[in-house]
Design a protein around this motif. Sequence first.
Motif, PDB file in Angstrom:
ATOM      1  N   UNK A 185       0.831  -1.204   0.000  1.00 17.77           N
ATOM      2  CA  UNK A 185       0.000   0.000   0.000  1.00 17.77           C
ATOM      3  C   UNK A 185       0.866   1.254   0.000  1.00 17.77           C
ATOM      4  N   UNK A 186       1.914   1.258   0.819  1.00 11.43           N
ATOM      5  CA  UNK A 186       2.786   2.427   0.903  1.00 11.43           C
ATOM      6  C   UNK A 186       3.479   2.678  -0.426  1.00 11.43           C
ATOM      7  N   UNK A 187       3.955   1.615  -1.084  1.00 10.52           N
ATOM      8  CA  UNK A 187       4.622   1.771  -2.372  1.00 10.52           C
ATOM      9  C   UNK A 187       3.672   2.355  -3.409  1.00 10.52           C
ATOM     10  N   UNK A 188       2.418   1.929  -3.403  1.00  8.79           N
ATOM     11  CA  UNK A 188       1.435   2.451  -4.349  1.00  8.79           C
ATOM     12  C   UNK A 188       1.181   3.933  -4.109  1.00  8.79           C
ATOM     13  N   UNK A 189       1.081   4.328  -2.871  1.00 10.86           N
ATOM     14  CA  UNK A 189       0.874   5.746  -2.543  1.00 10.86           C
ATOM     15  C   UNK A 189       2.060   6.572  -2.993  1.00 10.86           C
ATOM     16  N   UNK A 190       3.265   6.060  -2.796  1.00 12.96           N
ATOM     17  CA  UNK A 190       4.461   6.783  -3.197  1.00 12.96           C
ATOM     18  C   UNK A 190       4.522   6.942  -4.719  1.00 12.96           C
ATOM     19  N   UNK A 191       4.130   5.882  -5.432  1.00  9.69           N
ATOM     20  CA  UNK A 191       4.110   5.969  -6.904  1.00  9.69           C
ATOM     21  C   UNK A 191       3.097   7.009  -7.372  1.00  9.69           C
ATOM     22  N   UNK A 192       1.939   7.005  -6.749  1.00 15.70           N
ATOM     23  CA  UNK A 192       0.907   7.962  -7.146  1.00 15.70           C
ATOM     24  C   UNK A 192       1.325   9.389  -6.800  1.00 15.70           C
ATOM     25  N   UNK A 193       1.947   9.560  -5.670  1.00 17.09           N
ATOM     26  CA  UNK A 193       2.428  10.884  -5.289  1.00 17.09           C
ATOM     27  C   UNK A 193       3.512  11.362  -6.249  1.00 17.09           C
ATOM     28  N   UNK A 194       4.412  10.451  -6.623  1.00 16.19           N
ATOM     29  CA  UNK A 194       5.465  10.810  -7.572  1.00 16.19           C
ATOM     30  C   UNK A 194       4.853  11.214  -8.911  1.00 16.19           C
ATOM     31  N   UNK A 195       3.818  10.520  -9.339  1.00 20.00           N
ATOM     32  CA  UNK A 195       3.163  10.851 -10.610  1.00 20.00           C
ATOM     33  C   UNK A 195       2.534  12.237 -10.548  1.00 20.00           C
ATOM     34  N   UNK A 196       1.855  12.560  -9.452  1.00 20.83           N
ATOM     35  CA  UNK A 196       1.234  13.875  -9.306  1.00 20.83           C
ATOM     36  C   UNK A 196       2.284  14.985  -9.293  1.00 20.83           C
ATOM     37  N   UNK A 197       3.373  14.750  -8.566  1.00 17.19           N
ATOM     38  CA  UNK A 197       4.438  15.753  -8.522  1.00 17.19           C
ATOM     39  C   UNK A 197       5.088  15.911  -9.896  1.00 17.19           C
ATOM     40  N   UNK A 198       5.209  14.817 -10.632  1.00 20.21           N
ATOM     41  CA  UNK A 198       5.796  14.880 -11.970  1.00 20.21           C
ATOM     42  C   UNK A 198       4.892  15.653 -12.931  1.00 20.21           C
ATOM     43  N   UNK A 199       3.585  15.418 -12.847  1.00 16.52           N
ATOM     44  CA  UNK A 199       2.651  16.165 -13.697  1.00 16.52           C
ATOM     45  C   UNK A 199       2.781  17.658 -13.443  1.00 16.52           C
ATOM     46  N   UNK A 200       2.841  18.039 -12.184  1.00 11.95           N
ATOM     47  CA  UNK A 200       2.966  19.463 -11.872  1.00 11.95           C
ATOM     48  C   UNK A 200       4.288  20.026 -12.385  1.00 11.95           C
TER      49      UNK A 200
END
Length: 206
Positions: free
Chosen positions: A1-16
């Motif tokens: 679960x933690x790894x998935x959250x980190x991946x999603x957070x990284x994706x959001x930060x990358x989009x920005x």
Amino acid sequence: MTDDILRRLDRLESIDAIRQLAAKYSLALDMRDADAWVGLFPEDVKVGDGSTGRAALRDWFDQTMRQQFDGTSHHIGGHIIEFDDPDHAQGVVYSKNEHETGPEWVIMQMIYVDRYERIDGRWYFRRRLPLYWYATDLNKPPIGARKMRWPGREPYEGGYHDYFPSWKEFWARTGPSDRPVAEPAPLEKFIATMRGSAAAPKVKVR
């Protein structure tokens, strides 16, 4: 679960961060800050004349901006971003631009087709393909073909509709399509689905 959250957070930060690239590109270009502008590209950026590197790109920037434009203003529109992997992405950006060029004020509608790359934790433009719909004096609407109309140049096509085959397919039909409605494009494949097998167009450098 933690790894998935980190991946999603990284994706959001990358989009920005990638969206900031487009905004920084416009600001640096319009303010004629060549160092800030070339810093949005990696050190091994390829320049149109076959040279490479930020210094060569800065020379191109200086020459182009000095010879062609007194002033510019680039207005960013919709920006679609899709990831090939965590460190590589592609995008399409709408841009409505104004150019002071001698005695004329040229307005332009275009899109950028981009490739992005993250190097050492920072996102850069790997490539920008500009595709133009029209350019014309503010008081001369570009009706008809060859909408790229710069002072002192013969009108020409700018490739605006050539990256996606749907434009020609639409006008080749005399009415609604008889094909079944396609399924929604897969995540991160919206651009690729729209493109199909179309080849990238070749566009004149203004």
